[in-house]
Design an enzyme around this catalytic site. Structure first.
Site, PDB file in Angstrom:
ATOM      1  CB  SER A   1      -0.922  -0.066   1.219  1.00 39.89           C
ATOM      2  OG  SER A   1      -1.770   1.038   1.256  1.00 39.89           O
TER       3      SER A   1
ATOM      4  CG  ASP B   1      -6.047  -5.625   2.596  1.00 38.29           C
ATOM      5  OD1 ASP B   1      -6.478  -6.747   2.936  1.00 38.29           O
ATOM      6  OD2 ASP B   1      -6.106  -5.201   1.426  1.00 38.29           O
TER       7      ASP B   1
ATOM      8  CG  HIS C   1      -4.364  -0.963  -0.564  1.00 42.80           C
ATOM      9  ND1 HIS C   1      -4.158  -0.984   0.780  1.00 42.80           N
ATOM     10  CD2 HIS C   1      -4.994  -2.137  -0.848  1.00 42.80           C
ATOM     11  CE1 HIS C   1      -4.637  -2.094   1.296  1.00 42.80           C
ATOM     12  NE2 HIS C   1      -5.147  -2.819   0.326  1.00 42.80           N
TER      13      HIS C   1
END
Lengths: 190, 282
Positions: free
Chosen positions: A14, A134, A41
Site C-alpha cells: 500500500s 490488509d 492499494h
C-alpha cells in the site's frame, strides 16, 4: 530450507509500495518464469496510470488482467483498480466487485488467501510497506498452507503498519529489505 | 473467508435453492458464490443444515438470500473513459434513428442508468430513447427508481467521473442533473429525469425475457464475472440474439468474450458491436 518450485508470487503493498515494486520489477531477471500477481492499494482518485507507471522500468510485461484470464509465465498481473482479484483452481484469474474488504478493493487479504488455497506450499507471498492491516491475514493463510512468506523489514518501510500487522500474526520465513527481496527472487529458477 | 474445504456443501445448497425457489445460482462461478454463501451464513449465524432448513421453509428468507448474494457495487459513470467513448463515438450514430432501444441488464441501484440518461440528454437524444432496466434484486430496483444516493463517500468520485465522461468538450454543471443536499446527505437525480425508465425484476439466468423488442444498446457491466463460462456463453448469445445488427453491447472494463464470440462482435474497448456476419478468414 527453501522450496524453489513456486507456481505463483503474490506481492501486496500500500502506501509507499510503488517505488519498492518498481525497483523489484526493474532488477528482476528478465526471464523470471513464475507469474507475479500484484495487489496494490491505490490512491482514491488516482485510478489509472499505475500499470503504465510500473511498466516504465519493468523488465517483464505488466498488465491488468481481464476476468477469467489464464496466468502465463513471465508476466506480471496487476489487480485492476476497484476490483478484487482471486486466483482460481484452473490457473485463471477471477475479478469481483464485491464489497470493499479492510476498506480496500482490491483487498490484499483476498488475493493472498486465494493463492494459499489454490497453490498451497507452492505459493510465495510478499508483503510490503503500507498504512493498513490488509494483507496480514492473507499472509498468515499462505504460511498456514506451508507456502513461503516474506515480509518487508519494517525498518525499510515508508509506513510500517502493514508489515507489523503481519508480524503480529505469524512468523514469516524471511524479513527482508527491498534489495534482499530482489536478490531472493533472482535465486529462483528462470 | 476463502473457499470452504467442503466445496460439495455449497453446491448441494444451490441445488436445494433451485428446487424450492425460482432462483438458480448453480452456474455462478464457484469461488464467488461460495464466498457469498459463507457471508450469508456468517451474517445470519447459520450452520449449513440451518441454512438449508430455513431456505426450504421460509420463502421470505429466500428473498433475503438472493439480496445477499447479489453484488450491488456501482457508481455514476464508473470507468469514465468508456462513457466518454459512448458519448463521442457510439451514441451519435443513433442521431438518425427514430427510436433508440436500451436495456440495462443487471442495473443494480441505477447509477449507470442515469449516467446514460445524462449523456442522451446532452446529445438531445433522450426523447427518442426507450429505456428498460432489469435486476434480480427488488431492493436495488426500488433504489434505482428513487435515483437518490448518498452524498458522502460518493460525491467526489461521482464528480471526477462525470468530468471524465465529458472530457474534450463542454462539461455541463452536474447541478443541471442532480439536486445536491449535503445536510440530508443526498445527491438525487432531478425529477424530470426520473420516470423515463421501465424497471423490471428479472433474473438473467432465466430463458424468457420480459420484453418483445430488440435493442440498439445493451449494458451488462460487471455481471458476467459472477457466472461460469458456460452461463456466460448462454447470456452473451441471448444478448447477441436481442441486438439489432450494428447494435452495441457494453461490458465491464475487465470483461472479455471467449473465442467463439470474437467473430460475432467487433470489439472496441468494452464496447462490442454486433456484426452482421461471421468474419471468416481464409
Amino acid at each position: 530450507m527453501q522450496a524453489t518450485d513456486f507456481k505463483i508470487v503474490v506481492i501486496g503493498g500500500s502506501a509507499g509500495s510503488f517505488s519498492v515494486v518498481s525497483a523489484i520489477l526493474a532488477s528482476i531477471h528478465p526471464q523470471f518464469k513464475i507469474p507475479i500477481v500484484l495487489c496494490l492499494h491505490r490512491l482514491k482518485h488516482v485510478r489509472s496510470g499505475l500499470v503504465e507507471g510500473l511498466s516504465l522500468k519493468s523488465v517483464i510485461k505488466v498488465l491488468e488482467p481481464n476476468d477469467k484470464e489464464k496466468l502465463q509465465y513471465n508476466h506480471v498481473y496487476l489487480a485492476p483498480a476497484n476490483y478484487h482479484l482471486f486466483l482460481e483452481l484452473d490457473g485463471t484469474i477471477a475479478l469481483s466487485t464485491e464489497e470493499s474488504f479492510n476498506h480496500s478493493r482490491p483487498s490484499i487479504d483476498y488475493t493472498l488467501s486465494s493463492a494459499a488455497y489454490v497453490y498451497r506450499e507452492k505459493a510465495l507471498g510478499i508483503l510490503l510497506t503500507g498504512a493498513n492491516k490488509d494483507g496480514a491475514y492473507g499472509m498468515k493463510d499462505i504460511a498456514g498452507k506451508k507456502g513461503f512468506t516474506i515480509v518487508q523489514d519494517p525498518a525499510t518501510c515508508d509506513i510500517d503498519t502493514m508489515p507489523r500487522s503481519a508480524l503480529q500474526l505469524f512468523d514469516p520465513n524471511l524479513i527482508l529489505s527491498p534489495k534482499e527481496i530482489v536478490q531472493f527472487l533472482n535465486t529462483l529458477p528462470h | 473467508m476463502q473457499n470452504s474445504e467442503l466445496s460439495q456443501t455449497y453446491k448441494e445448497y444451490l441445488l436445494i435453492l433451485k428446487e424450492c425457489s425460482p432462483y438458480d445460482f448453480s452456474e455462478y462461478s464457484d469461488n464467488s458464490i461460495d464466498r457469498r454463501i459463507q457471508k450469508i451464513r456468517h451474517d445470519y449465524h447459520l450452520s449449513m443444515p440451518d441454512l438449508i432448513q430455513k431456505t426450504k421453509s421460509d420463502p421470505e428468507f429466500v428473498e433475503q438470500v438472493v439480496e445477499a448474494i447479489t453484488v450491488n457495487t456501482t457508481e455514476l459513470f464508473r470507468d469514465p473513459k468508456v462513457w466518454n467513448q459512448l458519448r463521442q463515438k457510439v451514441l451519435p450514430t443513433f442521431k438518425n434513428h427514430p427510436k433508440i432501444n436500451i436495456w440495462h441488464a443487471g442495473c443494480s441501484t441505477g447509477q449507470e442508468v442515469y449516467s446514460l440518461i445524462i449523456l442522451l440528454d446532452d446529445l438531445n437524444l433522450l426523447d427518442k430513447a426507450a429505456i428498460y432496466a432489469t435486476d434480480i434484486s427488488q431492493k436495488a430496483l426500488e433504489h434505482a427508481k428513487r435515483g437518490s444516493y448518498r452524498f458522502s463517500f460518493n460525491y467526489e468520485k461521482y464528480l471526477t467521473n462525470f468530468q471524465g465522461a465529458f472530457e474534450q468538450s463542454d462539461t455541463p454543471d452536474i447541478k443541471k442533473y442532480f439536486n445536491i443536499n449535503e445536510s440530508k446527505d443526498t445527491i438525487s437525480i432531478k425529477p424530470q429525469f426520473l420516470g423515463r425508465v421501465k424497471y423490471i425484476k428479472h433474473d438473467l439466468v432465466k430463458e424468457e425475457l420480459p420484453f418483445y423488442n430488440k435493442f440498439d444498446l445493451i449494458f451488462c457491466r460487471n455481471v458476467l464475472i459472477y457466472f461460469n463460462g458456460a452461463l456466460q456463453t448462454k447470456i452473451v448469445q441471448r444478448f447477441h440474439d436481442n441486438l439489432f445488427p450494428g447494435g452495441n453491447m457494453v461490458l465491464g472494463s475487465h470483461e472479455t468474450l471467449n473465442g467463439f464470440f470474437k467473430t460475432k462482435f467487433a470489439k472496441n474497448g468494452p464496447v462490442y458491436a454486433r456484426t452482421n456476419s461471421f468474419h471468416l478468414k481464409y
